[in-house]
Design an enzyme around this catalytic site. Sequence first.
Site, PDB file in Angstrom:
ATOM      1  N   GLY A  68       0.101   1.066   6.160  1.00  0.00           N
ATOM      2  CA  GLY A  68      -0.439   0.817   7.492  1.00  0.00           C
ATOM      3  C   GLY A  68      -1.936   1.045   7.544  1.00  0.00           C
ATOM      4  O   GLY A  68      -2.573   1.366   6.544  1.00  0.00           O
TER       5      GLY A  68
ATOM      6  N   GLU B  84       1.630  12.639  -7.287  1.00  0.00           N
ATOM      7  CA  GLU B  84       0.493  12.599  -6.351  1.00  0.00           C
ATOM      8  C   GLU B  84      -0.656  11.773  -6.908  1.00  0.00           C
ATOM      9  O   GLU B  84      -1.323  11.052  -6.175  1.00  0.00           O
ATOM     10  CB  GLU B  84       0.014  14.003  -6.004  1.00  0.00           C
ATOM     11  CG  GLU B  84      -1.121  13.969  -4.999  1.00  0.00           C
ATOM     12  CD  GLU B  84      -1.119  15.096  -3.993  1.00  0.00           C
ATOM     13  OE1 GLU B  84      -1.977  15.064  -3.111  1.00  0.00           O
ATOM     14  OE2 GLU B  84      -0.249  15.985  -4.077  1.00  0.00           O
TER      15      GLU B  84
ATOM     16  N   GLY C 157      -3.846  12.852   0.663  1.00  0.00           N
ATOM     17  CA  GLY C 157      -2.444  13.202   0.838  1.00  0.00           C
ATOM     18  C   GLY C 157      -2.212  14.056   2.073  1.00  0.00           C
ATOM     19  O   GLY C 157      -2.968  14.985   2.347  1.00  0.00           O
TER      20      GLY C 157
ATOM     21  N   HIS D 169       5.427   1.896   2.938  1.00  0.00           N
ATOM     22  CA  HIS D 169       4.704   1.539   4.169  1.00  0.00           C
ATOM     23  C   HIS D 169       3.213   1.580   3.876  1.00  0.00           C
ATOM     24  O   HIS D 169       2.714   2.579   3.354  1.00  0.00           O
ATOM     25  CB  HIS D 169       5.041   2.540   5.292  1.00  0.00           C
ATOM     26  CG  HIS D 169       4.099   2.483   6.450  1.00  0.00           C
ATOM     27  ND1 HIS D 169       4.110   1.463   7.376  1.00  0.00           N
ATOM     28  CD2 HIS D 169       3.105   3.323   6.826  1.00  0.00           C
ATOM     29  CE1 HIS D 169       3.159   1.680   8.275  1.00  0.00           C
ATOM     30  NE2 HIS D 169       2.541   2.807   7.960  1.00  0.00           N
TER      31      HIS D 169
END
Length: 121
Positions: free
Chosen positions: A90, A44, A64, A88
Site C-alpha cells: 500500500g 527482516e 519495519g 499487501h
Amino acid sequence: MTDHIGIEFTEIGEDYVKATMPVDSRTVQPFRMLHGGASVVLAETLGSIAATMTVDPNDKYCVGLDINANHIKSVKSGFVEGTARPLHVGKKTQVWEIKITNEDHQLVCVSRITMAVIDKK
C-alpha cells in the site's frame, strides 16, 4: 549485519526476492541448530529490501513496524534460503511473507513483516 552473518542475495523476480544464509558458527545457537534470531534477521533483511524496491528511494523509505516468525524445523548445517513475497503493498504500509527453507526445500521458518512507508522530508 548482512555481511557479518553471510546473507547473499541470489534472485530478484517480479514479485519476490531470494537470499541464502549459511548455517555455521555465526548463525547457530549453543546446541548447534540454526538460531531463531538468525532466521528473523534473514526475514527482516529480505522484507526490508523487497519493500524498498517498491518505492521511489528519492521520495520514500521503508522501516519495519512488526515482525513475527514461526520456527518449524531445525537445521544443523549447510544453507537456508529465504523468499520474500508481498501480501499487501500500500501507500503507507506493506506486508511481506518470508518463507525460509533448507537445502531439501523443506519449510524451516515462516515469517511476516509489516513495513511502514515513510515520506522523506
